[in-house]
Design a protein around this motif. Structure first.
Motif, PDB file in Angstrom:
ATOM      1  N   TRP A 138       0.863  -1.177   0.000  1.00 33.11           N
ATOM      2  CA  TRP A 138       0.000   0.000   0.000  1.00 33.11           C
ATOM      3  C   TRP A 138       0.891   1.215   0.000  1.00 33.11           C
ATOM      4  CZ3 TRP A 138      -2.642   2.813   4.529  1.00 33.11           C
ATOM      5  CH2 TRP A 138      -3.531   3.783   4.042  1.00 33.11           C
ATOM      6  N   HIS A 139       0.766   2.024  -1.039  1.00 33.18           N
ATOM      7  CA  HIS A 139       1.519   3.271  -1.143  1.00 33.18           C
ATOM      8  C   HIS A 139       0.646   4.368  -0.563  1.00 33.18           C
ATOM      9  CE1 HIS A 139       3.619   6.411  -3.917  1.00 33.18           C
ATOM     10  NE2 HIS A 139       3.788   6.662  -2.641  1.00 33.18           N
ATOM     11  N   LEU A 140       0.950   4.764   0.665  1.00 33.73           N
ATOM     12  CA  LEU A 140       0.227   5.848   1.330  1.00 33.73           C
ATOM     13  C   LEU A 140       0.800   7.151   0.810  1.00 33.73           C
ATOM     14  CD1 LEU A 140      -1.708   6.987   3.476  1.00 33.73           C
ATOM     15  CD2 LEU A 140       0.117   6.660   5.157  1.00 33.73           C
ATOM     16  N   SER A 141      -0.043   7.980   0.190  1.00 34.44           N
ATOM     17  CA  SER A 141       0.472   9.191  -0.431  1.00 34.44           C
ATOM     18  C   SER A 141      -0.121  10.486   0.118  1.00 34.44           C
ATOM     19  CB  SER A 141       0.263   9.130  -1.947  1.00 34.44           C
ATOM     20  OG  SER A 141      -1.086   8.916  -2.254  1.00 34.44           O
ATOM     21  N   ASP A 171       5.162   9.614   1.186  1.00 35.74           N
ATOM     22  CA  ASP A 171       5.546   8.597   0.214  1.00 35.74           C
ATOM     23  C   ASP A 171       5.976   7.368   1.005  1.00 35.74           C
ATOM     24  OD1 ASP A 171       6.100   7.457  -2.237  1.00 35.74           O
ATOM     25  OD2 ASP A 171       8.093   8.353  -2.393  1.00 35.74           O
ATOM     26  N   GLY A 229      -4.249   6.471  -0.679  1.00 28.64           N
ATOM     27  CA  GLY A 229      -3.119   5.898  -1.397  1.00 28.64           C
ATOM     28  C   GLY A 229      -3.618   4.866  -2.377  1.00 28.64           C
TER      29      GLY A 229
END
Length: 168
Positions: A45-48, A87, A109
């Motif tokens: 999971w790309h938390l943005s 990021d 994300g």
């Protein structure tokens, strides 16, 4: 947790194309509560982005608990810092997010296949090999062509004995 699928095509090799599925993933953390984001095996999971929803006065600390360790990711506050870009990547291990504050926090994300990030590891290994130091700085200076030229230079000899020139 909200999930929305998006298909992205990326070049793979010279003539073939690889299709990877990426999906939006969001999490709502109520004030004073904890939430777990379930990341499927084989994905990250790309938390943005994190933001306050209907902000109330006061600070909101967004924390992540990973393998028993607690990390503060952001401090959000009404009329000062209501959103924060990050990021961060989280794998399938248990991650629990908490909100210490009076406002609801939204984490945004996307999920992506874990193997896409493998290329970055290859690059870092190459950088480590290039960063290995030479034998020693003194040995490198001895082998340096500039050091050799400075020793043989007539300017260096002239600067060493200005009084000798005056006597001559």
């Amino acid at each position: 947790v909200f999930v929305f699928a998006l298909f992205v095509t990326k070049p793979f090799g010279l003539s073939a194309f690889k299709t990877a599925a990426m999906s939006f993933c969001g999490c709502v953390i109520k004030p004073g509560k904890k939430e777990k984001v379930n990341v499927p095996e084989g994905e990250v999971w790309h938390l943005s982005q994190m933001c306050l929803h209907e902000p109330k006065p006061g600070k909101n600390y967004v924390e992540a608990t990973v393998k028993g360790a607690v990390y503060t990711l952001a401090c959000l506050e009404k009329d000062k810092v209501e959103h924060n870009s990050v990021d961060l990547f989280f794998g399938p291990e248990d991650v629990i997010f908490s909100n210490k504050g009076a406002s609801e926090v939204h984490l945004l994300g996307y999920l992506e296949p874990a193997e896409e990030r493998g290329g970055e590891d290859d690059e870092s290994e190459e950088e480590e090999e290039e960063a290995k130091p030479a034998a020693s700085p003194k040995a490198a200076a001895k082998a340096s062509p500039k050091a050799e030229a400075a020793k043989a230079s007539p300017k260096a000899e002239g600067k060493a004995s200005p009084k000798a020139k005056a006597k001559a």
